[in-house]
Design a protein around this motif. Structure first.
Motif, PDB file in Angstrom:
ATOM      1  N   ALA A 222      37.234 -12.016  38.084  1.00 22.28           N
ATOM      2  CA  ALA A 222      35.552 -11.724  38.868  1.00 22.28           C
ATOM      3  C   ALA A 222      34.538  -9.533  38.618  1.00 22.28           C
ATOM      4  CB  ALA A 222      36.022 -10.290  40.381  1.00 22.28           C
ATOM      5  N   LEU A 223      34.766 -10.336  37.111  1.00 20.45           N
ATOM      6  CA  LEU A 223      33.898  -9.710  36.386  1.00 20.45           C
ATOM      7  C   LEU A 223      32.321  -9.766  37.044  1.00 20.45           C
ATOM      8  CD1 LEU A 223      35.499  -8.888  32.631  1.00 20.45           C
ATOM      9  CD2 LEU A 223      34.666  -7.424  34.453  1.00 20.45           C
ATOM     10  N   PRO A 224      31.736 -10.784  36.810  1.00 18.21           N
ATOM     11  CA  PRO A 224      30.410 -10.601  38.279  1.00 18.21           C
ATOM     12  C   PRO A 224      30.196 -10.219  38.884  1.00 18.21           C
ATOM     13  CG  PRO A 224      31.036 -13.260  37.207  1.00 18.21           C
ATOM     14  CD  PRO A 224      32.414 -11.878  37.393  1.00 18.21           C
ATOM     15  N   TRP A 225      31.161  -8.961  39.256  1.00 20.06           N
ATOM     16  CA  TRP A 225      30.357  -8.572  40.732  1.00 20.06           C
ATOM     17  C   TRP A 225      30.445  -6.994  40.354  1.00 20.06           C
ATOM     18  CZ3 TRP A 225      31.144  -9.121  46.034  1.00 20.06           C
ATOM     19  CH2 TRP A 225      32.380 -10.379  46.527  1.00 20.06           C
ATOM     20  N   LEU A 226      30.559  -6.923  38.856  1.00 21.18           N
ATOM     21  CA  LEU A 226      29.909  -5.918  38.514  1.00 21.18           C
ATOM     22  C   LEU A 226      28.504  -5.641  38.472  1.00 21.18           C
ATOM     23  CD1 LEU A 226      31.956  -5.476  35.102  1.00 21.18           C
ATOM     24  CD2 LEU A 226      31.849  -4.103  36.685  1.00 21.18           C
ATOM     25  N   ILE A 227      27.728  -7.136  38.917  1.00 14.97           N
ATOM     26  CA  ILE A 227      26.447  -6.707  39.535  1.00 14.97           C
ATOM     27  C   ILE A 227      26.398  -6.228  40.445  1.00 14.97           C
ATOM     28  CG2 ILE A 227      24.255  -8.383  40.193  1.00 14.97           C
ATOM     29  CD1 ILE A 227      25.795 -10.202  38.436  1.00 14.97           C
ATOM     30  N   VAL A 228      27.378  -5.977  41.394  1.00 17.25           N
ATOM     31  CA  VAL A 228      27.251  -5.057  43.010  1.00 17.25           C
ATOM     32  C   VAL A 228      27.278  -3.373  42.855  1.00 17.25           C
ATOM     33  CG1 VAL A 228      28.641  -4.442  44.862  1.00 17.25           C
ATOM     34  CG2 VAL A 228      28.822  -6.904  44.408  1.00 17.25           C
ATOM     35  N   SER A 229      27.883  -2.833  40.976  1.00 17.51           N
ATOM     36  CA  SER A 229      28.095  -2.040  40.764  1.00 17.51           C
ATOM     37  C   SER A 229      26.553  -1.197  39.978  1.00 17.51           C
ATOM     38  CB  SER A 229      29.157  -1.299  39.535  1.00 17.51           C
ATOM     39  OG  SER A 229      30.481  -1.839  39.717  1.00 17.51           O
ATOM     40  N   VAL A 230      26.256  -2.275  39.605  1.00 13.05           N
ATOM     41  CA  VAL A 230      24.760  -2.099  38.782  1.00 13.05           C
ATOM     42  C   VAL A 230      23.561  -2.211  40.006  1.00 13.05           C
ATOM     43  CG1 VAL A 230      22.965  -2.823  37.412  1.00 13.05           C
ATOM     44  CG2 VAL A 230      24.959  -2.700  36.503  1.00 13.05           C
ATOM     45  N   ALA A 231      23.946  -2.827  40.995  1.00 11.81           N
ATOM     46  CA  ALA A 231      22.684  -2.556  42.288  1.00 11.81           C
ATOM     47  C   ALA A 231      23.639  -1.090  42.730  1.00 11.81           C
ATOM     48  CB  ALA A 231      23.206  -3.634  43.364  1.00 11.81           C
TER      49      ALA A 231
ATOM     50  N   LYS B 206      38.021  -9.629  48.853  1.00 12.03           N
ATOM     51  CA  LYS B 206      38.073  -8.552  49.178  1.00 12.03           C
ATOM     52  C   LYS B 206      39.688  -7.158  48.359  1.00 12.03           C
ATOM     53  CE  LYS B 206      39.657 -10.973  53.530  1.00 12.03           C
ATOM     54  NZ  LYS B 206      40.633 -11.626  54.419  1.00 12.03           N
ATOM     55  N   THR B 207      39.428  -7.816  47.380  1.00 16.70           N
ATOM     56  CA  THR B 207      39.597  -6.938  46.273  1.00 16.70           C
ATOM     57  C   THR B 207      38.498  -6.769  45.875  1.00 16.70           C
ATOM     58  OG1 THR B 207      41.541  -8.343  46.353  1.00 16.70           O
ATOM     59  CG2 THR B 207      41.227  -7.508  44.680  1.00 16.70           C
ATOM     60  N   ALA B 208      38.004  -7.876  45.318  1.00 16.52           N
ATOM     61  CA  ALA B 208      36.488  -7.644  44.259  1.00 16.52           C
ATOM     62  C   ALA B 208      35.086  -6.629  44.765  1.00 16.52           C
ATOM     63  CB  ALA B 208      35.947  -8.410  43.341  1.00 16.52           C
ATOM     64  N   LEU B 209      34.861  -6.540  45.714  1.00 18.01           N
ATOM     65  CA  LEU B 209      33.652  -5.744  46.468  1.00 18.01           C
ATOM     66  C   LEU B 209      34.362  -4.311  46.409  1.00 18.01           C
ATOM     67  CD1 LEU B 209      30.899  -5.815  47.523  1.00 18.01           C
ATOM     68  CD2 LEU B 209      31.593  -5.997  49.656  1.00 18.01           C
ATOM     69  N   PRO B 210      35.311  -4.547  46.567  1.00 16.46           N
ATOM     70  CA  PRO B 210      36.017  -2.418  46.932  1.00 16.46           C
ATOM     71  C   PRO B 210      35.341  -2.094  45.548  1.00 16.46           C
ATOM     72  CG  PRO B 210      37.430  -3.058  48.310  1.00 16.46           C
ATOM     73  CD  PRO B 210      36.522  -4.509  47.638  1.00 16.46           C
ATOM     74  N   TYR B 211      36.368  -2.013  44.326  1.00  8.13           N
ATOM     75  CA  TYR B 211      36.249  -2.188  42.886  1.00  8.13           C
ATOM     76  C   TYR B 211      35.017  -1.900  42.853  1.00  8.13           C
ATOM     77  CZ  TYR B 211      41.431  -3.630  42.891  1.00  8.13           C
ATOM     78  OH  TYR B 211      42.994  -3.980  42.600  1.00  8.13           O
ATOM     79  N   ALA B 212      34.204  -3.195  42.673  1.00  7.92           N
ATOM     80  CA  ALA B 212      32.671  -2.748  42.526  1.00  7.92           C
ATOM     81  C   ALA B 212      31.861  -1.896  43.169  1.00  7.92           C
ATOM     82  CB  ALA B 212      32.140  -3.910  42.634  1.00  7.92           C
ATOM     83  N   LEU B 213      32.240  -1.038  44.281  1.00 10.48           N
ATOM     84  CA  LEU B 213      31.571   0.173  44.631  1.00 10.48           C
ATOM     85  C   LEU B 213      32.005   1.286  44.306  1.00 10.48           C
ATOM     86  CD1 LEU B 213      31.905  -1.665  48.304  1.00 10.48           C
ATOM     87  CD2 LEU B 213      29.699  -1.136  47.318  1.00 10.48           C
ATOM     88  N   VAL B 214      33.015   1.523  43.837  1.00  7.59           N
ATOM     89  CA  VAL B 214      34.212   1.764  43.609  1.00  7.59           C
ATOM     90  C   VAL B 214      33.779   2.691  41.923  1.00  7.59           C
ATOM     91  CG1 VAL B 214      35.557   3.597  42.504  1.00  7.59           C
ATOM     92  CG2 VAL B 214      36.443   2.555  45.120  1.00  7.59           C
ATOM     93  N   ILE B 215      33.502   1.474  41.451  1.00  9.07           N
ATOM     94  CA  ILE B 215      32.769   1.545  40.129  1.00  9.07           C
ATOM     95  C   ILE B 215      31.238   2.099  40.151  1.00  9.07           C
ATOM     96  CG2 ILE B 215      31.912   0.616  38.092  1.00  9.07           C
ATOM     97  CD1 ILE B 215      35.005  -1.321  38.189  1.00  9.07           C
ATOM     98  N   GLY B 216      30.219   1.546  41.106  1.00 15.72           N
ATOM     99  CA  GLY B 216      28.872   2.124  40.802  1.00 15.72           C
ATOM    100  C   GLY B 216      28.766   3.051  41.054  1.00 15.72           C
ATOM    101  N   GLY B 217      29.709   3.803  42.607  1.00 18.54           N
ATOM    102  CA  GLY B 217      29.597   5.112  42.927  1.00 18.54           C
ATOM    103  C   GLY B 217      30.127   6.087  41.741  1.00 18.54           C
ATOM    104  N   ALA B 218      30.592   5.883  41.002  1.00 18.18           N
ATOM    105  CA  ALA B 218      31.866   6.563  39.826  1.00 18.18           C
ATOM    106  C   ALA B 218      30.450   6.716  38.783  1.00 18.18           C
ATOM    107  CB  ALA B 218      32.971   6.887  39.786  1.00 18.18           C
ATOM    108  N   LEU B 219      29.636   5.859  38.830  1.00 18.88           N
ATOM    109  CA  LEU B 219      29.415   5.837  37.570  1.00 18.88           C
ATOM    110  C   LEU B 219      27.745   6.160  38.075  1.00 18.88           C
ATOM    111  CD1 LEU B 219      29.785   2.742  35.701  1.00 18.88           C
ATOM    112  CD2 LEU B 219      30.893   5.231  35.122  1.00 18.88           C
ATOM    113  N   GLY B 220      27.660   6.408  39.343  1.00 17.82           N
ATOM    114  CA  GLY B 220      25.821   6.774  39.523  1.00 17.82           C
ATOM    115  C   GLY B 220      26.473   7.933  39.925  1.00 17.82           C
TER     116      GLY B 220
END
Length: 167
Positions: free
Chosen positions: A9-18, A97-111
């Motif tokens: 699910a690493l491509p879900w990091l695109i959500v984090s970048v967004a 359902k698992t990947a999206l929440p992880y990606a959201l937390v990563i993006g928010g934390a790094l923002g």
């Protein structure tokens, strides 16, 4: 050790970048357009734009700690983001359902880490209230963190336990 999925699910990091891009663009708009500490009603009696700053964490936790908290929250956010990225690596790509929440937390934390490193504090600007009862101001990164945390909790609560081996 469990086997890693062939397509993780690493491509879900695109959500984090967004999330990071939208968060930083919104904060750039706030810093260039909104006056400090002045409520600008969006929906009268419910929602204001309100530019403020937070040197602490949620609900201004440790905001008056003297400055060391900036580095503590940067290290904490980077560590949590690294852990969640490792979990994304172990998650199947199609398990949204698992990947999206992880990606959201990563993006928010790094923002918010970017804010702490650039400004020494987090820029907040969304203020909700009901009559004279005000919720602490927040930003898009905070929203992503909360949405991701709720998603992680829901997946944990409603996950089907693995079948026990017969034997």
């Amino acid at each position: 050790m469990s086997q890693l999925p062939s397509k993780n699910a690493l491509p879900w990091l695109i959500v984090s970048v967004a999330v990071i891009v939208l968060d930083q663009l919104s904060k750039a708009w706030v810093l260039s357009s909104l006056p400090e500490y002045t409520a600008i009603p969006v929906i009268e009696g419910v929602w204001n734009w309100y530019r403020t700053y937070n040197t602490g964490a949620a609900f201004s936790f440790l905001s008056d700690a003297g400055g060391w908290q900036k580095y503590f929250f940067v290290v904490l956010a980077v560590a949590i983001s690294g852990l969640l990225a490792a979990w994304l690596r172990r998650t199947a790509r199609g398990d949204w359902k698992t990947a999206l929440p992880y990606a959201l937390v990563i993006g928010g934390a790094l923002g918010n880490v970017i804010d702490r490193l650039l400004h020494g504090h987090v820029v907040d600007f969304i203020q909700w209230h009901w009559q004279e009862h005000y919720w602490p101001a927040f930003n898009l990164a905070d929203s992503a963190i909360v949405a991701g945390a709720v998603g992680i909790a829901l997946v944990g609560l409603f996950a089907t336990p693995p079948a026990k081996p017969k034997g």
